[in-house]
Design an enzyme around this catalytic site. Structure first.
Site, PDB file in Angstrom:
ATOM      1  CG  HIS A  60      16.807  48.548  28.193  1.00  0.00           C
ATOM      2  ND1 HIS A  60      16.836  47.290  27.657  1.00  0.00           N
ATOM      3  CD2 HIS A  60      17.800  49.243  27.576  1.00  0.00           C
ATOM      4  CE1 HIS A  60      17.811  47.202  26.762  1.00  0.00           C
ATOM      5  NE2 HIS A  60      18.406  48.386  26.683  1.00  0.00           N
ATOM      6  NE  ARG A 118      16.834  53.960  26.702  1.00  0.00           N
ATOM      7  CZ  ARG A 118      17.862  53.401  27.363  1.00  0.00           C
ATOM      8  NH1 ARG A 118      19.101  53.587  26.928  1.00  0.00           N
ATOM      9  NH2 ARG A 118      17.662  52.691  28.450  1.00  0.00           N
ATOM     10  CG  ASP A 140       1.483  62.366  16.877  1.00  0.00           C
ATOM     11  OD1 ASP A 140       2.185  63.298  16.439  1.00  0.00           O
ATOM     12  OD2 ASP A 140       0.865  61.577  16.133  1.00  0.00           O
ATOM     13  CD  GLN A 191      20.953  55.465  24.417  1.00  0.00           C
ATOM     14  OE1 GLN A 191      19.972  54.747  24.351  1.00  0.00           O
ATOM     15  NE2 GLN A 191      21.845  55.374  25.385  1.00  0.00           N
ATOM     16  CD  GLU A 197      22.759  52.225  23.258  1.00  0.00           C
ATOM     17  OE1 GLU A 197      22.557  51.780  24.393  1.00  0.00           O
ATOM     18  OE2 GLU A 197      21.894  52.232  22.358  1.00  0.00           O
ATOM     19  CG  ASP A 241      23.828  48.363  25.038  1.00  0.00           C
ATOM     20  OD1 ASP A 241      23.875  47.126  24.911  1.00  0.00           O
ATOM     21  OD2 ASP A 241      22.782  48.973  25.301  1.00  0.00           O
TER      22      ASP A 241
END
Length: 258
Positions: free
Chosen positions: A48, A73, A87, A150, A152, A178
């Site tokens: 987000h 995230r 990476d 997570q 949610e 969420d």
């Protein structure tokens, strides 16, 4: 690259209280400020948040060498997303919207090199110091990188014990907004239905020897959060602090206007 990577996962699984904050502005400046402020970890949000791949590189570089472990995230449980951020030198990945043990297993597999998983192998990247530490990184990445799942969705609550039991899932992290929406009670974080769901996550994590975490708005919520049993705790975000601070200043000045 953070020097805490070797021990950070062990501390999380041991149940140490680890403090963090969210970084959603895509700014390497606020990332550096947060990482040197005393947090154990910072969450660079590419789900987000405003940043993208190019800003992520600068953010990870700004956090590297600080005491804070950089967790990223990603925007979906997709193997391509995992290998890109790992990476670049992330100390762990937070995976949104995991609803089942099968999806948790997919996330863990994407975190790990063969034969333990399906992560693509390359040596000339920042995660292994551009090849200088590749052998060590390849052999021990599965022991050091933190997998944060997570929680949610209501479906995740229904299968929380199975999700927690997946080998390689390290942290069950509640996404409050969420989850409350999925439960049909948007932003009603004091509702018994929401609190019961959270208690189930904490209990499942404890039973499986994993950490439980949650995002809270401010430090005034810390005491109740810690008493509830959370150990992987995020407070606020760089964007939220800027909005609150600027709004308070503007309101104070505007109060003198006639």
């Amino acid at each position: 690259m953070s020097t805490t990577n070797d021990t950070f996962r062990k501390r999380a699984l041991k149940g140490d209280l680890l403090s963090g904050t969210f970084l959603n502005l895509g700014s390497h400046i606020t990332s550096e400020i947060a990482a040197t402020s005393g947090f154990d970890w910072v969450l660079i949000d590419t789900e987000h948040g405003a940043g993208g791949h190019e800003t992520l590189i600068r953010q990870l570089q700004s956090v590297g060498g600080t005491p804070a472990a950089p967790i990223v995230r990603i925007d979906w449980n997709d193997p391509v997303r995992f290998k890109r951020v790992l990476d670049l030198g992330a100390a762990g990945v937070m995976v949104p919207w995991v609803c089942s043990a099968a999806e948790a297993e997919e996330a863990v597999s994407a975190m790990r090199y063969p034969p333990r998983g399906i992560r693509g192998v390359a040596s000339l990247n920042r995660g292994c110091n551009y090849g200088l530490n590749f052998d060590d990184y390849f052999a021990h990445a599965h022991e050091r990188l933190l997998t944060v799942i997570q929680i949610e969705r209501k479906e995740a609550i229904d299968g929380i014990d199975d999700i927690a039991a997946v080998d390689g899932v390290d942290v069950l992290f509640i996404g409050p907004f969420d989850l409350s929406c999925s439960l049909g009670i948007p932003k009603d974080f004091d509702n018994p239905i929401f609190l019961e769901a959270c208690d189930k996550v904490i209990a499942a994590a404890k039973k499986a020897g994993k950490a439980s975490g949650i995002l809270k708005h401010g430090p005034d919520q810390l005491e109740e959060t810690i008493k509830a049993g959370y150990t992987f705790v995020a407070i606020g975000s760089d964007g939220g602090l800027v909005v609150d601070g600027m709004s308070n200043i503007a309101s104070a000045i505007n109060g003198y206007k006639k």
